[in-house]
Structures are given as C-alpha cells and as structure tokens.
Scaffold this motif. Structure first.
Motif, short mmCIF file in Angstrom:
data_model
loop_
_atom_site.label_atom_id
_atom_site.label_comp_id
_atom_site.label_asym_id
_atom_site.label_seq_id
_atom_site.Cartn_x
_atom_site.Cartn_y
_atom_site.Cartn_z
N GLU A 184 -8.58 -7.74 -10.82
CA GLU A 184 -8.80 -6.20 -10.56
C GLU A 184 -8.09 -5.61 -11.76
O GLU A 184 -7.19 -5.98 -12.36
CB GLU A 184 -8.22 -5.80 -9.08
CG GLU A 184 -9.18 -6.25 -8.00
CD GLU A 184 -8.71 -5.71 -6.84
OE1 GLU A 184 -7.58 -4.90 -6.53
OE2 GLU A 184 -9.22 -6.10 -5.62
N LYS B 260 -3.36 -1.64 -10.08
CA LYS B 260 -3.86 0.11 -10.04
C LYS B 260 -4.02 0.33 -8.46
O LYS B 260 -3.70 1.44 -7.90
CB LYS B 260 -5.11 0.08 -10.88
CG LYS B 260 -5.41 1.58 -10.86
CD LYS B 260 -6.84 1.78 -11.59
CE LYS B 260 -7.30 3.20 -11.70
NZ LYS B 260 -8.37 3.39 -12.75
N GLU B 261 -4.66 -0.46 -7.66
CA GLU B 261 -5.06 -0.15 -6.51
C GLU B 261 -4.06 -0.67 -5.58
O GLU B 261 -3.52 -1.92 -5.68
CB GLU B 261 -6.27 -0.78 -6.04
CG GLU B 261 -6.79 -0.37 -4.65
CD GLU B 261 -8.24 -1.05 -4.02
OE1 GLU B 261 -8.46 -0.92 -3.04
OE2 GLU B 261 -8.81 -1.69 -4.93
N GLN B 262 -3.19 0.30 -4.78
CA GLN B 262 -2.26 -0.19 -3.80
C GLN B 262 -2.80 -0.49 -2.42
O GLN B 262 -3.49 0.25 -1.79
CB GLN B 262 -0.98 1.11 -3.59
CG GLN B 262 -0.33 1.38 -4.85
CD GLN B 262 0.53 2.24 -4.56
OE1 GLN B 262 0.95 3.22 -5.51
NE2 GLN B 262 1.04 2.49 -3.54
N LYS B 263 -2.70 -1.64 -2.17
CA LYS B 263 -3.11 -2.33 -0.85
C LYS B 263 -2.27 -3.42 -0.39
O LYS B 263 -1.48 -4.11 -1.39
CB LYS B 263 -4.45 -2.81 -0.89
CG LYS B 263 -4.93 -3.83 -1.90
CD LYS B 263 -6.26 -4.00 -1.95
CE LYS B 263 -6.72 -5.28 -3.13
NZ LYS B 263 -8.12 -5.29 -2.92
N ASP C 265 0.93 -1.15 -0.06
CA ASP C 265 0.05 -0.02 -0.04
C ASP C 265 0.84 1.37 0.19
O ASP C 265 0.32 2.23 -0.05
CB ASP C 265 -0.87 0.10 1.14
CG ASP C 265 -0.21 0.08 2.58
OD1 ASP C 265 1.06 -0.07 2.59
OD2 ASP C 265 -0.94 0.05 3.62
#
Length: 198
Positions: A68, A91-94, A16
């Motif tokens: 995703e 794309k989504e930082q987690k 993240d």
C-alpha cells in the motif's frame, strides 16, 4: 557486474489514531555498504535500492512495489556498518496489518520477517515504536525486545526468580515445600520397612 539481492527484514505496526505507530520497519541486512555508492529512492508506492558492499566488492540492489502507499516525506532512513534501515510511514491509518510487504502475491527468498521488531497484530497496543537510529547492539534480535512491549517485564521476572532462588529454602511455617530438598520425609517409606511389616 552482476546485481545481487540483499536480505530484507521487515516488521510493522498499525494504528488508526496515532500516525507514528502506523509504520513499516525495513532493514537491508547488508554489512559494509560503501556510502558513496548508495542509491536510494522512495516514492509513495515503491522502494529502489542499489549499493556496493563487502570484500570482495559486490553490487546489490532491488526494487519493491509496496503493498500500500506510504508517505515518503514522513519516512526515515539510517545507514550503519551492518545495515541500511528505514521506517516507512503508512499513508492509510488503520488497525489492520499489511498481509505482506510487496504488492505482488509471490514468495521471495530475500524478504523475511524481522522477529526482533515484530509484534503480533492483537498485541501491538503495548508496543513502543522502535527508533531506527538506535543501535541494536551485538546481541542481534535481543536488542529490539524492548520495543515488543515485553522485554523489561521478562528481565524483571528473571531477576525475581534469581532473588527467590538465592533466598534459600522457605521456612517450615510456609505452605511451599522445597522441591530440591533431600529430606527423608518425602516419598514412600524405605523398601525394607514395607517388607518387614508383612
């Protein structure tokens, strides 16, 4: 021409904080791809691949809708004589891993875990992101162990074990006994001593 499905190996990292550690590693395990026939398209949600390979020549291909979104312009690809590999930037930082590669929740005989690059989710902080342009060498999965955060420690441990074994038996002043010693001091007394003492 019949379209064959190549084996796809995948692994991932999640972060993240650091975008470069928030990736999916994808390898199309297909030797001798004929480069002019390679068709590859990557969007934020889908991968399309088609190529001819082998002898006799066969046509391979697949379309995968990803679990995703990814960032296509931040992703990399590399063609070698053994495979076509990609590093896809999530794309989504987690911190959480994707539970699977494709969006659809169904088993695929062609999509497999790449154990040479895989690191468990709770152990990934020590892992180094593997550069897809690095040649994995002739040892198959062993080449990627350095990226798993433990490869060098394992080698050091084996070297130290070799040093200990080659050092010979410990001196008598130490508390450690040589497990392989043929000394008569070890074990119960001979049977005839026990019989004669009765």
């Amino acid at each position: 021409m019949t379209l064959h499905h190549p084996e796809i190996l995948w692994a991932q990292r999640s972060s993240d904080v650091v975008a470069e550690k928030n990736v999916v590693y994808l390898t199309v395990n297909l030797p001798d791809i004929i480069e002019p026939t390679l068709e590859y398209e990557l969007t934020s949600t889908k991968i399309s691949f088609k190529a001819k390979a082998g002898s006799p020549e066969k046509e391979y291909g697949f379309d995968i809708e990803l679990f995703e979104e990814i960032i296509p312009e931040g992703s990399k690809k590399h063609l070698s004589i053994r495979s076509f590999s990609m590093t896809l930037l999530k794309k989504e930082q987690k911190n959480e891993y994707w539970p699977r590669l494709p969006k659809a929740k169904q088993k695929s005989a062609f999509i497999k875990t790449d154990f040479s690059k895989w690191v468990d989710e709770d152990e990934q902080d020590g892992g180094v992101v593997q550069d897809p342009d690095l040649d994995m060498g002739g040892m198959g999965g062993m080449g990627g162990m350095g990226g798993m955060g433990g490869g060098m420690d394992f080698e050091k441990m084996m070297a130290q074990m070799g040093d200990i074994r080659s050092a010979g038996p410990p001196d008598s002043s130490g508390p450690v006994a040589d497990a392989d010693s043929d000394s008569d001091d070890d074990g119960p007394p001979p049977l005839e001593d026990c019989v004669s003492s009765k």
